[in-house]
Design a protein around this motif. Structure first.
Motif, PDB file in Angstrom:
ATOM      1  N   LEU A 102     -30.825 -24.580 -15.093  1.00 38.95           N
ATOM      2  CA  LEU A 102     -31.839 -23.531 -15.058  1.00 38.95           C
ATOM      3  C   LEU A 102     -31.969 -22.875 -16.428  1.00 38.95           C
ATOM      4  O   LEU A 102     -33.077 -22.669 -16.923  1.00 38.95           O
ATOM      5  N   ARG A 103     -30.842 -22.572 -17.040  1.00 32.64           N
ATOM      6  CA  ARG A 103     -30.873 -21.925 -18.365  1.00 32.64           C
ATOM      7  C   ARG A 103     -31.568 -22.819 -19.396  1.00 32.64           C
ATOM      8  O   ARG A 103     -32.413 -22.353 -20.158  1.00 32.64           O
ATOM      9  N   ASP A 105     -33.726 -25.193 -18.819  1.00 31.21           N
ATOM     10  CA  ASP A 105     -35.154 -25.266 -18.482  1.00 31.21           C
ATOM     11  C   ASP A 105     -35.890 -24.010 -18.922  1.00 31.21           C
ATOM     12  O   ASP A 105     -37.005 -24.089 -19.437  1.00 31.21           O
ATOM     13  N   ARG A 106     -35.269 -22.856 -18.748  1.00 28.98           N
ATOM     14  CA  ARG A 106     -35.924 -21.606 -19.129  1.00 28.98           C
ATOM     15  C   ARG A 106     -36.094 -21.521 -20.648  1.00 28.98           C
ATOM     16  O   ARG A 106     -37.099 -21.015 -21.129  1.00 28.98           O
ATOM     17  N   GLY A 110     -39.713 -22.448 -21.289  1.00 27.51           N
ATOM     18  CA  GLY A 110     -40.086 -21.049 -21.099  1.00 27.51           C
ATOM     19  C   GLY A 110     -41.485 -20.703 -21.555  1.00 27.51           C
ATOM     20  O   GLY A 110     -42.130 -19.832 -20.986  1.00 27.51           O
ATOM     21  N   SER A 113     -46.964 -22.361 -19.635  1.00 26.32           N
ATOM     22  CA  SER A 113     -47.674 -21.609 -18.601  1.00 26.32           C
ATOM     23  C   SER A 113     -48.380 -22.617 -17.709  1.00 26.32           C
ATOM     24  O   SER A 113     -49.277 -23.323 -18.144  1.00 26.32           O
ATOM     25  N   ASN A 117     -46.147 -21.935 -11.810  1.00 26.27           N
ATOM     26  CA  ASN A 117     -45.210 -20.849 -12.095  1.00 26.27           C
ATOM     27  C   ASN A 117     -43.776 -21.391 -12.058  1.00 26.27           C
ATOM     28  O   ASN A 117     -42.915 -20.923 -11.313  1.00 26.27           O
ATOM     29  N   PHE A 118     -43.541 -22.405 -12.874  1.00 24.71           N
ATOM     30  CA  PHE A 118     -42.312 -23.187 -12.870  1.00 24.71           C
ATOM     31  C   PHE A 118     -41.051 -22.333 -13.002  1.00 24.71           C
ATOM     32  O   PHE A 118     -40.077 -22.555 -12.286  1.00 24.71           O
ATOM     33  N   GLY A 119     -41.060 -21.343 -13.891  1.00 27.16           N
ATOM     34  CA  GLY A 119     -39.860 -20.521 -14.106  1.00 27.16           C
ATOM     35  C   GLY A 119     -39.430 -19.771 -12.862  1.00 27.16           C
ATOM     36  O   GLY A 119     -38.247 -19.744 -12.518  1.00 27.16           O
ATOM     37  N   VAL A 120     -40.368 -19.167 -12.175  1.00 31.14           N
ATOM     38  CA  VAL A 120     -40.044 -18.421 -10.951  1.00 31.14           C
ATOM     39  C   VAL A 120     -39.570 -19.374  -9.863  1.00 31.14           C
ATOM     40  O   VAL A 120     -38.570 -19.114  -9.187  1.00 31.14           O
ATOM     41  N   ARG A 122     -38.182 -22.358 -10.183  1.00 38.35           N
ATOM     42  CA  ARG A 122     -36.840 -22.881 -10.504  1.00 38.35           C
ATOM     43  C   ARG A 122     -35.765 -21.829 -10.274  1.00 38.35           C
ATOM     44  O   ARG A 122     -34.678 -22.135  -9.789  1.00 38.35           O
ATOM     45  N   THR A 123     -36.060 -20.592 -10.622  1.00 39.67           N
ATOM     46  CA  THR A 123     -35.071 -19.523 -10.458  1.00 39.67           C
ATOM     47  C   THR A 123     -34.768 -19.296  -8.980  1.00 39.67           C
ATOM     48  O   THR A 123     -33.596 -19.199  -8.588  1.00 39.67           O
TER      49      THR A 123
END
Length: 146
Positions: A102-103, A105-106, A110, A113, A117-120, A122-123
């Protein structure tokens, strides 16, 4: 497309949660098998996360070498983790791998866009999977194995 990604992603968390609940409250003679199945599933998912980086490399709009190496590294680390002799150790390493993935990927994705909304996504998925693995680790106390 966004809804589909969320539905499929959350569907992928169901085995984590279901197996963790089974490890905690299922019959004690199932515990070892359930932990093994959960470990194999975690290895598959960590390997899948490595595949995301291969997809990014194939897109060729990113630094290809680091994505290819990281993608393969995740698969190899997941394989080694699945072979560890103690269930608590395996599950702990999978939590570490999920959080590390996750880290990475972020940091690497990061700035992307997307409509997904990939970041949310994945989190949320990493949090649910990691909490499920933590619940499964706790099941060892209930089973009297620690």
């Amino acid at each position: 497309m966004r809804l589909l990604a969320w539905v499929l992603g959350l569907g992928g968390v169901i085995p984590f949660a279901g197996l963790a609940v089974t490890a905690w409250w299922g019959p004690l003679d199932w515990h070892s098998t359930v932990i093994h199945v959960l470990s194999v599933y975690a290895a598959v998912i960590v390997s899948f996360l490595g595949g995301v980086h291969w997809g990014a490399a194939l897109n060729q709009s990113v630094a290809v070498r680091r994505h290819l190496l990281w993608g393969v590294s995740l698969s190899l680390l997941a394989w080694v983790a699945a072979l560890l002799p103690w269930g608590i150790m395996r599950l702990s390493v999978f939590i570490l791998l999920l959080l590390t993935a996750l880290r990475v990927d972020r940091v690497w994705f990061g700035g992307i866009s997307t409509s997904l909304n990939f970041g949310v996504l994945r989190t949320v998925l990493t949090a649910l999977a990691s909490l499920s693995l933590l619940l499964a680790i706790g099941s060892y106390a209930r089973a009297g194995l620690i």
